[in-house]
Enzyme design. Structure first.
Site, PDB file in Angstrom:
ATOM      1  N   SER A   1      -2.454  -1.200  15.069  1.00 35.19           N
ATOM      2  CA  SER A   1      -3.044  -2.499  15.399  1.00 35.19           C
ATOM      3  C   SER A   1      -4.213  -2.955  14.548  1.00 35.19           C
ATOM      4  O   SER A   1      -4.627  -4.108  14.654  1.00 35.19           O
ATOM      5  CB  SER A   1      -3.462  -2.526  16.863  1.00 35.19           C
ATOM      6  OG  SER A   1      -2.334  -2.807  17.639  1.00 35.19           O
TER       7      SER A   1
ATOM      8  N   LYS B   1     -13.093  -7.245  18.804  1.00 37.69           N
ATOM      9  CA  LYS B   1     -11.820  -7.418  19.526  1.00 37.69           C
ATOM     10  C   LYS B   1     -12.080  -7.422  21.029  1.00 37.69           C
ATOM     11  O   LYS B   1     -12.942  -6.680  21.522  1.00 37.69           O
ATOM     12  CB  LYS B   1     -10.872  -6.276  19.133  1.00 37.69           C
ATOM     13  CG  LYS B   1      -9.452  -6.407  19.670  1.00 37.69           C
ATOM     14  CD  LYS B   1      -8.580  -5.268  19.142  1.00 37.69           C
ATOM     15  CE  LYS B   1      -7.176  -5.308  19.700  1.00 37.69           C
ATOM     16  NZ  LYS B   1      -6.346  -4.178  19.215  1.00 37.69           N
TER      17      LYS B   1
ATOM     18  N   SER C   1      -1.904  -5.395  17.217  1.00 38.92           N
ATOM     19  CA  SER C   1      -2.453  -6.271  18.236  1.00 38.92           C
ATOM     20  C   SER C   1      -3.798  -6.897  17.871  1.00 38.92           C
ATOM     21  O   SER C   1      -4.211  -7.857  18.509  1.00 38.92           O
ATOM     22  CB  SER C   1      -2.601  -5.501  19.544  1.00 38.92           C
ATOM     23  OG  SER C   1      -3.567  -4.463  19.405  1.00 38.92           O
TER      24      SER C   1
HETATM   25  N1  GLN Z   1       2.508  -2.277  18.018  1.00 34.58           N
HETATM   26  C1  GLN Z   1       2.125  -1.075  18.676  1.00 34.58           C
HETATM   27  C2  GLN Z   1       2.300  -1.210  20.165  1.00 34.58           C
HETATM   28  O1  GLN Z   1       2.699  -2.255  20.594  1.00 34.58           O
HETATM   29  C3  GLN Z   1       0.715  -0.693  18.313  1.00 34.58           C
HETATM   30  C4  GLN Z   1      -0.305  -1.422  19.068  1.00 34.58           C
HETATM   31  C5  GLN Z   1      -1.686  -0.905  18.830  1.00 34.58           C
HETATM   32  O2  GLN Z   1      -1.944  -0.219  17.847  1.00 34.58           O
HETATM   33  N2  GLN Z   1      -2.572  -1.207  19.768  1.00 34.58           N
HETATM   34  O3  GLN Z   1       2.061  -0.317  20.916  1.00 34.58           O
END
Ligand code: GLN
Length: 495
Positions: free
Chosen positions: A178, A79, A154
């Protein structure tokens, strides 16, 4: 492209047996990416020159019998918020344009030490803030099962690349879901380890008390094999925990992979009333319940439990995560890394203009929200209260695990939405994180495994949650399910 349908461990075996070379494995990934990625947009960078060199170095080690890992020679995608030495690491943000770290994240140096070949970087929501992978400066990632839909986020690129068979296995990061939610939307297996199981050194911080690196793969065995490589303590991360290292006493004595036996006889599976019914797509509910039945057939015992605190998880998470983000992202000032505004009359202007031009809308919104909840006058009303809620959520889970060994619930209340839909209704998007964020607040391990498809043939994921340090229990329950079913063996026709 049959080679790309192999799991990482199967590919590793073929490399070890000299049926294929490390270069051939790498070339297969690169050819798959060439064929598919224009449709999926999973990669932000693919450094064939660097990885070719790496492949040749590793081939020599394997030939000399110096590389013992079952994953030696296997390509891995990373990532874009995990630092890779000399390779672009931009968090899919304009503000990190052109940034190439001078060092590897600990998780990355560990996969390299195991002989894995780092191929390239994977697309994501800007700075990991989002649930759809639409806020990337490189454009949205598409779900390989339906390119009109989002892959989740994400770590959308890391999940979509595995689903589309243009990566064998990947590393993602999980602050509030994410890894698990995109794994669920893309029909692959994703594991968020207990907090502290994997070093965060070199992971560009979003919310440091919640962030964890973990694998996204075709099955649980691959996740366990990667965990054996990346878990354990690190002097560069004081929150990392040596007990998680493969072979260390306590959590992972015999290694995660070697300990997977699929035996769930007598395992108490908690089924939380709050995670089913209203607000959950009926087909998602049916598939997740199907998984619980399957575990019962293998000898597990389902017990009804209550997680009544779960309704507080989303507001608590969005206060803590944004508060930490507002502090963590203050380092991006146009001076030290990446993008710098062209026009500025003073040093303050340089900071303001670089940040105004370099960050996207969602990131700016969260920096402002985080700054607000930490400001004097509001600190007690929001941030302090959220910390108390965090403790209540931890205690709530500890109580629940008094009655069961693992908990099973949907990873997300629905399947992947259409591209564009969530950004127009951000509140709905934040609320869809309900089943994932509470684990990060409590530091617990969580696994998403594919457990079915909806009427539009979009994948559904079930989440298995364990107590802190119960990573092996969680992986083993997922493995038991995958031994009995083949949802994880289905691949999309990317069209
Ligand atoms: N959807 C969550 C956020 O926007 C989790 C994102 C993540 O785990 N990086 O913060």
């Amino acid at each position: 492209m049959e080679l790309m349908k192999l799991t990482a461990l199967e590919l590793g075996e073929k490399i070890k047996a000299k049926e294929i070379s490390v270069r051939e494995a790498l070339d297969a990934v690169s050819a798959a990416k060439e064929k598919t990625d224009a449709k999926v947009n999973a990669y932000t960078d693919f450094d064939k020159e660097l990885s070719d060199k790496e492949a040749d170095r590793i081939q020599k080690l394997i030939d000399a019998g110096d590389s013992k890992s079952p994953l030696a020679g296997v390509p891995i995608g990373i990532k874009d918020n995990i630092s890779t030495k000399g390779m672009l690491t931009t968090c899919a943000s304009k503000i990190l344009t052109g940034y190439k770290p001078a060092f590897d994240a600990t998780a990355v140096s560990k996969v390299r030490d195991a002989g894995m070949v780092v191929t390239g970087k994977l697309n994501m929501d800007e700075f990991a803030m989002g649930s759809t992978s639409e806020t990337s400066v490189y454009g949205p990632v598409k779900n390989p099962w339906d390119t009109g839909k989002v892959p989740g986020g994400s770590s959308g690129g890391a999940a979509a690349a595995v689903a589309a068979c243009e990566a064998v296995v990947t590393l993602g990061s999980d602050t509030g879901g994410s890894i698990r939610q995109p794994a669920s939307y893309c029909g692959v297996t994703g594991f968020k380890p207990s907090y502290g199981a994997v070093s965060r050194y070199g992971l560009i911080a979003y919310a440091s008390s919640l962030d964890q690196i973990g694998p996204i793969a075709k099955d649980v065995r691959d996740c366990a094999a990667v965990m054996d490589v990346i878990s354990g303590g690190d002097v560069n991360d004081s929150t990392s925990n040596a007990a998680f290292a493969s072979g260390a006493e306590g959590v992972n004595e015999n290694g995660f992979l070697a300990s997977l036996n699929g035996d769930v006889k007598g395992l108490k599976v908690g089924v939380p009333a709050e995670c089913f019914g209203e607000g959950v797509d009926p087909k998602v509910e049916e598939s997740v319940k199907g998984m619980i039945k399957e575990l019962e057939s293998a000898g597990a015992v389902a017990v009804p439990i209550s997680l009544d605190f779960i309704r507080f998880a989303v507001p608590t998470y969005y206060i803590i995560a944004t508060a930490e983000a507002s502090s963590n992202l203050s380092r991006f000032d146009g001076v030290k890394y990446g993008y710098r505004a062209k026009e500025a009359d003073s040093i303050d202007d340089l900071f303001i203009n670089s940040r105004s031009e370099g960050f996207g809308g969602e990131v700016k919104k969260r920096i402002m929200l985080g700054t607000f909840v930490l400001s004097s006058g509001y600190y007690d009303a929001y941030y302090n209260k959220a910390l108390k809620m965090k403790q209540m959520i931890m205690d709530g889970f500890a109580g629940a695990f008094g009655n069961c060994d693992v908990i099973v619930c949907p990873t997300a209340p629905m399947t992947a939405p259409k591209i564009g839909e969530s950004l127009s209704d951000p509140m709905k998007m934040y609320l869809s994180d309900i089943f994932t964020v509470s684990l990060n607040l409590a530091g617990l391990p969580g696994l998403s495994v594919p457990c079915g498809f909806d009427a539009q043939n979009m994948p559904i994921g079930a989440q298995i949650i364990g107590p802190a340090g119960g990573d092996l229990k969680v992986l083993n329950a997922g493995h038991a399910f995958q031994l009995a079913t083949d949802h994880h063996k289905k691949f999309p026709e990317v069209g």
